[in-house]
Design an enzyme around this catalytic site. Sequence first.
Site, PDB file in Angstrom:
ATOM      1  N   ARG A 269       0.800  -1.222   0.000  1.00 44.90           N
ATOM      2  CA  ARG A 269       0.000   0.000   0.000  1.00 44.90           C
ATOM      3  C   ARG A 269       0.840   1.284   0.000  1.00 44.90           C
ATOM      4  NH1 ARG A 269      -5.080   0.273   2.182  1.00 44.90           N
ATOM      5  NH2 ARG A 269      -4.626  -1.678   3.255  1.00 44.90           N
ATOM      6  N   CYS A 334     -26.038  -2.139  -8.134  1.00 40.70           N
ATOM      7  CA  CYS A 334     -27.247  -2.501  -7.403  1.00 40.70           C
ATOM      8  C   CYS A 334     -26.911  -3.156  -6.064  1.00 40.70           C
ATOM      9  CB  CYS A 334     -28.099  -3.441  -8.246  1.00 40.70           C
ATOM     10  SG  CYS A 334     -28.504  -2.674  -9.811  1.00 40.70           S
ATOM     11  N   TYR A 363      -4.970  -1.697  -3.852  1.00 37.35           N
ATOM     12  CA  TYR A 363      -6.208  -2.450  -3.633  1.00 37.35           C
ATOM     13  C   TYR A 363      -7.386  -1.752  -4.312  1.00 37.35           C
ATOM     14  CZ  TYR A 363      -2.939  -4.379  -0.315  1.00 37.35           C
ATOM     15  OH  TYR A 363      -1.818  -4.926   0.236  1.00 37.35           O
TER      16      TYR A 363
HETATM   17  C1  LIG Z   1      -0.698  -7.950   1.744  1.00 39.75           C
HETATM   18  C2  LIG Z   1       0.647  -8.370   2.192  1.00 39.75           C
HETATM   19  C3  LIG Z   1       1.692  -7.441   2.266  1.00 39.75           C
HETATM   20  C4  LIG Z   1       1.527  -5.980   1.936  1.00 39.75           C
HETATM   21  O1  LIG Z   1       0.715  -5.311   2.836  1.00 39.75           O
HETATM   22  P1  LIG Z   1       0.519  -3.721   2.729  1.00 39.75           P
HETATM   23  O2  LIG Z   1      -0.356  -3.392   3.847  1.00 39.75           O
HETATM   24  O3  LIG Z   1      -0.076  -3.425   1.417  1.00 39.75           O
HETATM   25  O4  LIG Z   1       1.889  -3.108   2.883  1.00 39.75           O
HETATM   26  C5  LIG Z   1       2.926  -7.903   2.680  1.00 39.75           C
HETATM   27  N1  LIG Z   1       3.132  -9.204   2.988  1.00 39.75           N
HETATM   28  C6  LIG Z   1       2.153 -10.118   2.922  1.00 39.75           C
HETATM   29  C7  LIG Z   1       2.447 -11.512   3.275  1.00 39.75           C
HETATM   30  C8  LIG Z   1       0.887  -9.738   2.531  1.00 39.75           C
HETATM   31  O5  LIG Z   1      -0.089 -10.644   2.493  1.00 39.75           O
END
Ligand SMILES: *Cc1c(COP(=O)(O)O)cnc(C)c1O
Length: 385
Positions: A269, A334, A363
Amino acid sequence: MIKGIFPVEKFKQLDTPFYYYDIELLRATLQAIKKETENKRFHVHYAVKANANPRILKEIAAFGFGADCVSGNEILAAMESGFTPDKIVFAGVGKSDREIEIGLDNDIFCFNVESIPELEVLNTLASAKGKTARVAFRINPNVDAHTHKYITTGLTENKFGINEQDLPRILEVMKDSSNLQLTGIHFHIGSQITDLKSFEDLCVRVKELQEWFNTQGIKLPVINVGGGLGINYQHPNHIPMADFESYFRLFEKNLQLQPNQELHFELGRAVVAPCGSLISRVLFVKEGIQKKFLIVDAGMTDLIRPALYQAFHHIENISSEKGPALYDVVGPICESSDVFAEQIMLDESARGDLIAIRSAGAYGEVMASRYNCRNLPLSYFSDQL
Ligand SMILES: *Cc1c(COP(=O)(O)O)cnc(C)c1O
């Protein structure tokens, strides 16, 4: 209200909705991460699941970062966009045989293993190919990430990770697994974490677990602390980037690495959320009894975060400056949950105005669906318009 800078005249010629990616901001973000991690034993794997748009992947790969994948197809997508397999880690509670084989065939850096049966299957499949798979144990540290329950992953009785009490058994299985090699331990406590104290708690647990492994005579070349660093969704124009300096310094201060040990990170993120906006047109302004609804042409099929976990996104009318009015901003799908924001101030809006839903680079596009037989959103990049 300070507004984001968008090429609005160009947008007016495009069909909506679409994702718009600010490539300059993405590069500035990648540069900030690089600055905090280069010349240290820090390695960053971008979490592909946050945004797998090929152009975005290529930008990130070009900075030399690795990839954190949660499916076989993510491994393939990462490699297609320039990530090298020796920097790819593969996590996930339910890896299929085909997906494990993709990892083995490409000699990826590490499988982050989440259960004993997975470890056994991995050994069998590796042995059939005459390969040695590098593994890290994804350990459930039981640290509260203080975030939304759907994106908390590090508490016990969460489907993710191995519980501490299973570690002795895991080591027994490892002894019998001649095609596995332990590289280290892995953690991921959740997402959109803005209280850095959670990461300090994680560091305490990492140290305790590391000491336990040392008492077993096991050295861990890699500690992987996962991802989860949050961004500021409220003020994208004032705070366009996560505080990488504080984040990485926290680990530097709280985790003394052993000689030759590496610290790995899996940021998703924080890398891509700020650079993306979902651009949409106002279809109708509908007067309710107490409220005014701004019905826009983007919906939860384009950006599901508000419907899925009540996520907040800052919204701007980027084609009007008529002074503020109060709206509920809703999509055309909907479903009653197809709401982007309730009772927010926007410049007074009319049919045809352009709306930017900000901080949607993570996301967002990657979770788009074709529900209601809708088209998937297109994407445009700031350096191509
Ligand atoms: C989703 C995920 C991340 C990344 O998470 P963010 O919150 O987007 O930084 C890192 N490691 C694993 C194993 C994940 O499932």
